[in-house]
Enzyme design. Structure first.
Site, PDB file in Angstrom:
ATOM      1  N   SER A 162      -6.845   0.651   4.838  1.00 55.31           N
ATOM      2  CA  SER A 162      -5.792   2.180   4.833  1.00 55.31           C
ATOM      3  C   SER A 162      -7.065   2.545   4.643  1.00 55.31           C
ATOM      4  CB  SER A 162      -5.568   1.464   3.275  1.00 55.31           C
ATOM      5  OG  SER A 162      -4.770   2.431   2.354  1.00 55.31           O
ATOM      6  N   HIS A 197       2.468  -2.935   2.456  1.00 53.25           N
ATOM      7  CA  HIS A 197       0.843  -2.410   2.311  1.00 53.25           C
ATOM      8  C   HIS A 197       0.103  -3.226   1.172  1.00 53.25           C
ATOM      9  CE1 HIS A 197      -2.675   0.550   3.451  1.00 53.25           C
ATOM     10  NE2 HIS A 197      -2.606   0.725   1.949  1.00 53.25           N
ATOM     11  N   ASP A 210       5.375  -0.763   5.354  1.00 50.17           N
ATOM     12  CA  ASP A 210       4.362  -0.441   5.080  1.00 50.17           C
ATOM     13  C   ASP A 210       5.049   1.189   5.791  1.00 50.17           C
ATOM     14  OD1 ASP A 210       2.189   1.523   4.923  1.00 50.17           O
ATOM     15  OD2 ASP A 210       0.818  -0.201   5.386  1.00 50.17           O
TER      16      ASP A 210
END
Length: 321
Positions: free
Chosen positions: A165, A290, A260
């Site tokens: 991320s 995610h 995601d």
């Protein structure tokens, strides 16, 4: 790629139910003050971190020359002999959440299965420390490992870096800056559902950004606005590395989650790497959202992604013990 199925795996619903039963959930910066969101995230991650392999030792080091001082945690697996190759992993959390304990179980699993030292870092978070503080700390950690790792059982010449991320942003950004400075590059970069661009007009944001799978476009907008208080900096390739010149990077492993809003960041990075002639592999894991990699106790796909990363590390450092 954004047309992939939007149906979650059955394991995802079961995992969410387990977390509800335990009374834990990732923090939500849209409904909680940032400190409360950080505390909720820490409790959620502590639940996910239970179990996993034991290490021979955990070692913590503070880099006083970083600004602010930076704490590292070194995961030394059992058996084998030093010096070992090293993988620095940068946690996610939108540049605002997460800590040295993020992905603790996962980092122990990687260290154990790849037979290498894994390092986590407690980089400074936004909004207190906006861009570029975190990337400067990541660079300090990489240089320290390269130059001082030998005293800690590490072969600094056998170095990989990755992140998930926001951490994927920082990992890619670090590679670009080392390349531009003419410094030795890590042999492998890993970008896991990277937060690589502040643009929210992609198909994956349109189809997955409403929050039903967890992460939302609105939450990502909050993260970006705190990390980059100046809106003009959103097109700065130093902050949003999807817009950077990518030639000359080492081999990259890309992993993404099909459910995601950031999916297209990874897909577009893969396209641009191909255009730049950078060797890379990309896997989109179907049916998962995610953040899935940290749920190795709950999700088959999380274990598959971990095994893929371990295989890439072992291929990169074939002489490891």
């Amino acid at each position: 790629m954004s047309a992939t199925s939007l149906v979650p795996d059955a394991e995802v619903a079961a995992a969410q139910a387990r977390c509800r039963e335990a009374g834990v959930a990732s923090g939500d910066v849209l409904t909680q003050p940032v400190e409360a969101a950080r505390a909720s995230t820490q409790a959620f991650q502590a639940f996910l971190n239970a179990g996993g392999p034991q290490m021979e030792r955990l070692e913590e080091v503070v880099l006083e020359n970083a600004t602010p001082p930076l704490r590292l945690r070194l995961y030394h697996p059992r058996g084998g002999t030093a010096p070992r190759p090293v993988y620095l992993h940068i946690h996610g959390g939108g540049f605002a959440l997460g800590s040295l304990d993020s992905l603790d179980r996962w980092k122990r699993e990687i260290a154990d299965e790849a037979d290498m030292v894994v390092v986590g870092l407690d980089y400074a978070l936004a909004p207190e420390h906006p861009y570029p503080t975190a990337i400067h700390q990541v660079l300090a950690a990489l240089r320290w490992l390269r130059e001082n790792g030998a005293a800690h059982g590490i072969d600094g010449a056998r170095l990989a870096v990755g992140g998930d991320s926001a951490g994927g942003n920082l990992a890619l950004n670090a590679l670009l800056r080392l390349r531009d400075a003419g410094e030795p590059l890590p042999a492998l970069g890993v970008v896991i559902y990277g937060m690589l661009s502040a643009r929210h007009d992609t198909p994956s944001h349109r189809d997955r950004g409403d929050g039903r799978f967890g992460l939302s476009t609105e939450r990502l907008e909050w993260f970006w606005s705190r990390y980059l208080p100046d809106p003009a900096s959103r097109e700065d390739a130093g902050a949003a590395p999807l817009h950077a010149e990518l030639r000359g990077l080492p081999r990259l492993l890309l992993q993404a989650a099909a459910l995601d809003p950031l999916l297209d960041d990874t897909v577009n990075l893969g396209r641009r790497l191909a255009e730049a002639g950078v060797p890379h592999g990309m896997t989109v894991y179907a049916g998962v959202p995610h953040g899935f990699i940290g749920q190795t106790a709950l999700l088959t796909k999380a274990n598959a992604a971990r095994r893929e990363l371990v295989a890439a590390l072992r291929e990169t450092f074939p002489t490891s013990n």
